[in-house]
Design a protein around this motif. Structure first.
Motif, short mmCIF file in Angstrom:
data_model
loop_
_atom_site.label_atom_id
_atom_site.label_comp_id
_atom_site.label_asym_id
_atom_site.label_seq_id
_atom_site.Cartn_x
_atom_site.Cartn_y
_atom_site.Cartn_z
N VAL A 73 -17.41 4.22 10.25
CA VAL A 73 -16.29 3.27 10.23
C VAL A 73 -16.57 2.23 9.16
N LEU A 74 -15.63 2.04 8.27
CA LEU A 74 -15.74 1.02 7.24
C LEU A 74 -14.86 -0.15 7.66
N GLN A 75 -15.47 -1.21 8.09
CA GLN A 75 -14.74 -2.36 8.61
C GLN A 75 -13.84 -2.99 7.54
N GLU A 76 -12.60 -3.26 7.94
CA GLU A 76 -11.62 -3.96 7.10
C GLU A 76 -11.40 -3.28 5.75
N ARG A 77 -11.40 -1.95 5.73
CA ARG A 77 -11.22 -1.20 4.49
C ARG A 77 -9.83 -0.59 4.36
N LEU A 78 -8.98 -0.78 5.35
CA LEU A 78 -7.65 -0.20 5.32
C LEU A 78 -6.62 -1.30 5.45
N ASP A 79 -5.79 -1.43 4.43
CA ASP A 79 -4.68 -2.37 4.49
C ASP A 79 -3.41 -1.60 4.83
N VAL A 80 -2.67 -2.10 5.77
CA VAL A 80 -1.43 -1.46 6.19
C VAL A 80 -0.29 -2.42 5.91
N PHE A 81 0.66 -1.97 5.13
CA PHE A 81 1.84 -2.77 4.81
C PHE A 81 3.04 -2.14 5.49
N VAL A 82 3.79 -2.95 6.22
CA VAL A 82 4.93 -2.46 6.96
C VAL A 82 6.15 -3.26 6.56
N SER A 83 7.21 -2.56 6.21
CA SER A 83 8.46 -3.21 5.85
C SER A 83 9.06 -3.92 7.06
N GLU A 84 9.69 -5.05 6.83
CA GLU A 84 10.33 -5.76 7.94
C GLU A 84 11.44 -4.92 8.56
N TYR A 85 11.95 -3.94 7.82
CA TYR A 85 13.01 -3.09 8.33
C TYR A 85 12.48 -1.99 9.24
#
Length: 76
Positions: free
Chosen positions: A58-70
């Protein structure tokens, strides 16, 4: 596992109840090594994978997830 138990297991996966299934080995860890004395091929998302042994971590804090407000729905 017997093929007749596959359908109910898939239903449990969809409903999030699969960790309690007798055919599922469920655990949490930060590192995992998979090895075998037999020559076993691996599959990564439908593609031929690396040979065993495989080491996962597990690589801590290595995945950024961007989610559209829609697409993000929540109750305020």
């Amino acid at each position: 596992m017997p093929i007749v138990e596959l359908g109910p297991l898939l239903f449990e996966v969809v409903n999030g109840r699969h960790p309690q299934n007798k055919n599922v080995l469920y655990f949490q860890t930060e590192e995992l090594m998979i090895e075998s004395t037999e020559d076993i091929s691996t599959d990564i998302d439908g593609e031929h994978g690396e040979p065993l042994p495989l080491h996962f971590s597990v690589l801590q804090e290595r995945l950024d997830v961007f989610v559209s407000e829609y697409t993000w729905h929540y109750d305020e």
